[in-house]
Design a protein around this motif. Structure first.
Motif, PDB file in Angstrom:
ATOM      1  N   GLU A 118      -0.234 -24.678  30.290  1.00  0.00           N
ATOM      2  CA  GLU A 118      -1.564 -25.016  29.783  1.00  0.00           C
ATOM      3  C   GLU A 118      -2.167 -23.807  29.087  1.00  0.00           C
ATOM      4  OE1 GLU A 118      -4.507 -27.757  31.933  1.00  0.00           O
ATOM      5  OE2 GLU A 118      -5.323 -25.768  32.355  1.00  0.00           O
ATOM      6  N   ALA A 119      -2.869 -24.058  27.984  1.00  0.00           N
ATOM      7  CA  ALA A 119      -3.578 -22.995  27.262  1.00  0.00           C
ATOM      8  C   ALA A 119      -4.992 -23.490  26.973  1.00  0.00           C
ATOM      9  CB  ALA A 119      -2.855 -22.646  25.966  1.00  0.00           C
ATOM     10  N   LEU A 120      -5.969 -22.659  27.299  1.00  0.00           N
ATOM     11  CA  LEU A 120      -7.370 -23.028  27.128  1.00  0.00           C
ATOM     12  C   LEU A 120      -8.084 -21.991  26.277  1.00  0.00           C
ATOM     13  CD1 LEU A 120      -8.140 -23.837  30.875  1.00  0.00           C
ATOM     14  CD2 LEU A 120      -7.684 -25.510  29.092  1.00  0.00           C
ATOM     15  N   LEU A 121      -8.908 -22.460  25.353  1.00  0.00           N
ATOM     16  CA  LEU A 121      -9.791 -21.585  24.592  1.00  0.00           C
ATOM     17  C   LEU A 121     -11.201 -21.835  25.111  1.00  0.00           C
ATOM     18  CD1 LEU A 121      -9.285 -19.535  22.342  1.00  0.00           C
ATOM     19  CD2 LEU A 121      -9.967 -21.280  20.682  1.00  0.00           C
ATOM     20  N   ILE A 122     -11.772 -20.835  25.781  1.00  0.00           N
ATOM     21  CA  ILE A 122     -13.030 -21.002  26.498  1.00  0.00           C
ATOM     22  C   ILE A 122     -14.086 -20.063  25.924  1.00  0.00           C
ATOM     23  CG2 ILE A 122     -14.116 -20.878  28.775  1.00  0.00           C
ATOM     24  CD1 ILE A 122     -11.374 -21.327  30.005  1.00  0.00           C
ATOM     25  N   ASP A 123     -15.301 -20.581  25.728  1.00  0.00           N
ATOM     26  CA  ASP A 123     -16.367 -19.710  25.232  1.00  0.00           C
ATOM     27  C   ASP A 123     -16.952 -18.897  26.388  1.00  0.00           C
ATOM     28  OD1 ASP A 123     -18.225 -21.266  26.624  1.00  0.00           O
ATOM     29  OD2 ASP A 123     -18.799 -22.428  24.868  1.00  0.00           O
ATOM     30  N   ARG A 124     -17.873 -18.021  26.068  1.00  0.00           N
ATOM     31  CA  ARG A 124     -18.392 -17.095  27.076  1.00  0.00           C
ATOM     32  C   ARG A 124     -19.295 -17.773  28.099  1.00  0.00           C
ATOM     33  NH1 ARG A 124     -16.792 -12.123  25.624  1.00  0.00           N
ATOM     34  NH2 ARG A 124     -16.068 -11.884  23.466  1.00  0.00           N
ATOM     35  N   GLN A 147      -4.075 -18.744  29.697  1.00  0.00           N
ATOM     36  CA  GLN A 147      -2.779 -19.412  29.684  1.00  0.00           C
ATOM     37  C   GLN A 147      -2.185 -19.417  31.088  1.00  0.00           C
ATOM     38  OE1 GLN A 147      -1.490 -16.769  26.360  1.00  0.00           O
ATOM     39  NE2 GLN A 147      -0.665 -18.649  25.467  1.00  0.00           N
ATOM     40  N   LYS A 148      -1.639 -20.581  31.469  1.00  0.00           N
ATOM     41  CA  LYS A 148      -1.064 -20.744  32.799  1.00  0.00           C
ATOM     42  C   LYS A 148       0.455 -20.841  32.691  1.00  0.00           C
ATOM     43  CE  LYS A 148      -5.215 -23.203  34.319  1.00  0.00           C
ATOM     44  NZ  LYS A 148      -5.755 -24.457  34.927  1.00  0.00           N
ATOM     45  N   ILE A 149       1.162 -20.120  33.573  1.00  0.00           N
ATOM     46  CA  ILE A 149       2.615 -20.019  33.496  1.00  0.00           C
ATOM     47  C   ILE A 149       3.242 -20.506  34.801  1.00  0.00           C
ATOM     48  CG2 ILE A 149       4.577 -18.448  33.256  1.00  0.00           C
ATOM     49  CD1 ILE A 149       1.248 -17.397  31.873  1.00  0.00           C
ATOM     50  N   ARG A 193      -5.822  -9.815  31.434  1.00  0.00           N
ATOM     51  CA  ARG A 193      -5.967  -9.786  32.889  1.00  0.00           C
ATOM     52  C   ARG A 193      -5.080 -10.883  33.475  1.00  0.00           C
ATOM     53  NH1 ARG A 193      -7.221  -5.780  31.453  1.00  0.00           N
ATOM     54  NH2 ARG A 193      -9.222  -4.684  31.540  1.00  0.00           N
ATOM     55  N   VAL A 194      -4.353 -10.543  34.533  1.00  0.00           N
ATOM     56  CA  VAL A 194      -3.390 -11.480  35.124  1.00  0.00           C
ATOM     57  C   VAL A 194      -3.696 -11.677  36.601  1.00  0.00           C
ATOM     58  CG1 VAL A 194      -0.941 -11.986  35.504  1.00  0.00           C
ATOM     59  CG2 VAL A 194      -1.643 -10.650  33.499  1.00  0.00           C
ATOM     60  N   LYS A 195      -3.677 -12.935  37.041  1.00  0.00           N
ATOM     61  CA  LYS A 195      -3.862 -13.238  38.458  1.00  0.00           C
ATOM     62  C   LYS A 195      -3.113 -14.525  38.797  1.00  0.00           C
ATOM     63  CE  LYS A 195      -8.324 -15.583  37.743  1.00  0.00           C
ATOM     64  NZ  LYS A 195      -9.745 -15.627  38.169  1.00  0.00           N
ATOM     65  N   VAL A 196      -3.107 -14.875  40.073  1.00  0.00           N
ATOM     66  CA  VAL A 196      -2.444 -16.100  40.535  1.00  0.00           C
ATOM     67  C   VAL A 196      -3.515 -17.105  40.947  1.00  0.00           C
ATOM     68  CG1 VAL A 196      -0.958 -17.123  42.292  1.00  0.00           C
ATOM     69  CG2 VAL A 196      -0.355 -14.908  41.285  1.00  0.00           C
ATOM     70  N   VAL A 197      -3.431 -18.311  40.382  1.00  0.00           N
ATOM     71  CA  VAL A 197      -4.350 -19.399  40.724  1.00  0.00           C
ATOM     72  C   VAL A 197      -3.529 -20.676  40.889  1.00  0.00           C
ATOM     73  CG1 VAL A 197      -6.340 -20.769  40.028  1.00  0.00           C
ATOM     74  CG2 VAL A 197      -6.240 -18.339  39.429  1.00  0.00           C
ATOM     75  N   ASP A 198      -3.664 -21.334  42.032  1.00  0.00           N
ATOM     76  CA  ASP A 198      -2.945 -22.590  42.297  1.00  0.00           C
ATOM     77  C   ASP A 198      -1.449 -22.436  42.042  1.00  0.00           C
ATOM     78  OD1 ASP A 198      -5.340 -23.817  42.960  1.00  0.00           O
ATOM     79  OD2 ASP A 198      -5.701 -24.494  40.906  1.00  0.00           O
ATOM     80  N   ASN A 199      -0.895 -21.331  42.504  1.00  0.00           N
ATOM     81  CA  ASN A 199       0.538 -21.040  42.400  1.00  0.00           C
ATOM     82  C   ASN A 199       1.034 -21.012  40.953  1.00  0.00           C
ATOM     83  OD1 ASN A 199       2.973 -20.305  43.693  1.00  0.00           O
ATOM     84  ND2 ASN A 199       3.767 -22.384  43.472  1.00  0.00           N
ATOM     85  N   GLN A 200       0.194 -20.558  40.057  1.00  0.00           N
ATOM     86  CA  GLN A 200       0.601 -20.306  38.681  1.00  0.00           C
ATOM     87  C   GLN A 200       0.077 -18.936  38.264  1.00  0.00           C
ATOM     88  OE1 GLN A 200       1.150 -23.758  35.757  1.00  0.00           O
ATOM     89  NE2 GLN A 200      -0.752 -24.299  36.772  1.00  0.00           N
ATOM     90  N   TYR A 201       0.844 -18.264  37.405  1.00  0.00           N
ATOM     91  CA  TYR A 201       0.357 -17.018  36.832  1.00  0.00           C
ATOM     92  C   TYR A 201      -0.643 -17.359  35.731  1.00  0.00           C
ATOM     93  CZ  TYR A 201       4.450 -15.047  39.175  1.00  0.00           C
ATOM     94  OH  TYR A 201       5.392 -14.679  40.112  1.00  0.00           O
ATOM     95  N   VAL A 202      -1.782 -16.718  35.751  1.00  0.00           N
ATOM     96  CA  VAL A 202      -2.816 -16.990  34.760  1.00  0.00           C
ATOM     97  C   VAL A 202      -3.076 -15.720  33.960  1.00  0.00           C
ATOM     98  CG1 VAL A 202      -5.194 -17.713  34.369  1.00  0.00           C
ATOM     99  CG2 VAL A 202      -3.864 -18.753  36.222  1.00  0.00           C
ATOM    100  N   PHE A 203      -2.843 -15.799  32.651  1.00  0.00           N
ATOM    101  CA  PHE A 203      -3.111 -14.695  31.734  1.00  0.00           C
ATOM    102  C   PHE A 203      -4.404 -15.008  30.982  1.00  0.00           C
ATOM    103  CE2 PHE A 203       0.996 -13.653  32.894  1.00  0.00           C
ATOM    104  CZ  PHE A 203       1.535 -12.566  32.204  1.00  0.00           C
ATOM    105  N   ALA A 204      -5.335 -14.067  30.951  1.00  0.00           N
ATOM    106  CA  ALA A 204      -6.613 -14.269  30.243  1.00  0.00           C
ATOM    107  C   ALA A 204      -6.940 -13.014  29.442  1.00  0.00           C
ATOM    108  CB  ALA A 204      -7.725 -14.565  31.239  1.00  0.00           C
ATOM    109  N   ARG A 205      -7.373 -13.252  28.201  1.00  0.00           N
ATOM    110  CA  ARG A 205      -7.723 -12.129  27.343  1.00  0.00           C
ATOM    111  C   ARG A 205      -8.758 -12.574  26.317  1.00  0.00           C
ATOM    112  NH1 ARG A 205      -5.119 -11.951  22.275  1.00  0.00           N
ATOM    113  NH2 ARG A 205      -5.168  -9.681  22.265  1.00  0.00           N
TER     114      ARG A 205
END
Length: 291
Positions: free
Chosen positions: A215-221, A204-206, A183-195
């Motif tokens: 930035e890359a984050l590994l987040i639990d549920r 991941q922020k681009i 899933r891709v969206k824009v947050v704080d003027n960065q592209y954010v990819f989440a899967r």
């Protein structure tokens, strides 16, 4: 006539300044016009430069997620070899190391790190490819070897990373993950990819201008961060965007690995003997096979 000189002088005294000092007045007028013109020109150039160098805006109506993914990948694919020197800092409860490091990478399957403490004391080396790893610690006089999936047992790399993840982290060009579940969206003027990522979510922020992962984050549920990577102070070297500072962090275990590159050379030939290491014969050998 006796009064004529007095009359003439009064006329001269009452004359406008520009009649009495025509050269000075003209000079001041010209200078004022030039200053005004320069001010207008500088203001126009400044506004023009501001328009030309306006910060890039993340906009999913102008670029597709697939195009973002492709541009991030192209930056990484430009790298074939890397020779880097800088600072290496390892922090964890009860232990800390800060020293100078030399890092060699030859894609696709050679990573070699040598490190020295601040005072020049040799700390050791770490080598890995897609199959196995080797590491020597002169302080313990111990030589560790094993399959690459067991390298997390080393204190320096207690974070459990695959070879590819470690390679991307060292290069500072995190691999962008993209498939049908992303899933891709824009947050704080960065592209954010989440899967989904196993039992976690990989976020991941681009950067929308350089098209690099910042930035890359590994987040639990439950939304708790399990691991975090950040990449900052990007510089363009031989057409490749690379970060000067790379950080890996695990909040739960308070483990942190920081690489601060002071110099980097890309795509220079590396001879095979650059990856050769010598281990003292009296070193204690430990096989880490996970059994």
């Amino acid at each position: 006539m006796p009064g004529a000189p007095v009359f003439t002088n009064r006329i001269a005294a009452d004359a406008p300044t520009h009649s009495r000092f025509p050269s000075f007045y003209s000079f001041m007028m010209i200078r004022s016009v030039v200053v005004l013109w320069l001010a207008l020109l500088i203001g126009w150039q400044a506004s023009g430069c501001a328009l030309l160098h306006r910060p890039p805006v993340a906009d999913l109506t102008r670029i597709t997620p697939q195009e973002i993914y492709s541009r991030v990948q192209r930056n990484f694919e430009k790298i074939q070899t890397l020779t880097g020197r800088g600072r290496l800092i390892v922090e964890m409860p009860g232990a800390q190391f800060a020293g100078h490091a030399k890092i060699l990478v030859k894609k696709p399957d050679s990573l070699f790190i040598t490190a020295k403490a601040i005072l020049g004391v040799e700390v050791g080396f770490f080598f890995a490819n897609r199959e196995h790893f080797s590491s020597y610690s002169p302080l313990e006089n111990m030589y560790y070897t094993g399959p690459v999936d067991q390298m997390h047992q080393l204190i320096l790399f207690e974070m459990q990373l695959s070879y590819e993840q470690l390679l991307y982290a060292i290069l500072g060009t995190a691999q962008l993950r993209f498939d049908d579940s992303t899933r891709v969206k824009v947050v704080d003027n960065q592209y954010v990819f989440a899967r989904p990522w196993g039992d976690y979510f990989l976020v991941q922020k681009i950067d929308p201008g350089k098209f690099v992962v910042t930035e890359a984050l590994l987040i639990d549920r439950k939304g708790k961060i399990h691991a975090k990577q950040t990449f900052s102070r990007f510089r363009k070297i031989d057409g490749v965007w690379l970060p000067q500072i790379i950080r890996l962090f695990r909040p739960q275990t308070r483990e942190r690995l920081t690489i601060y590159y002071e110099s980097v050379k890309l795509n220079r030939p590396l001879k095979a003997d650059a990856f050769v290491f010598t281990v003292p014969e009296n070193a204690r050998r430990v096989q880490l096979n996970g059994k």
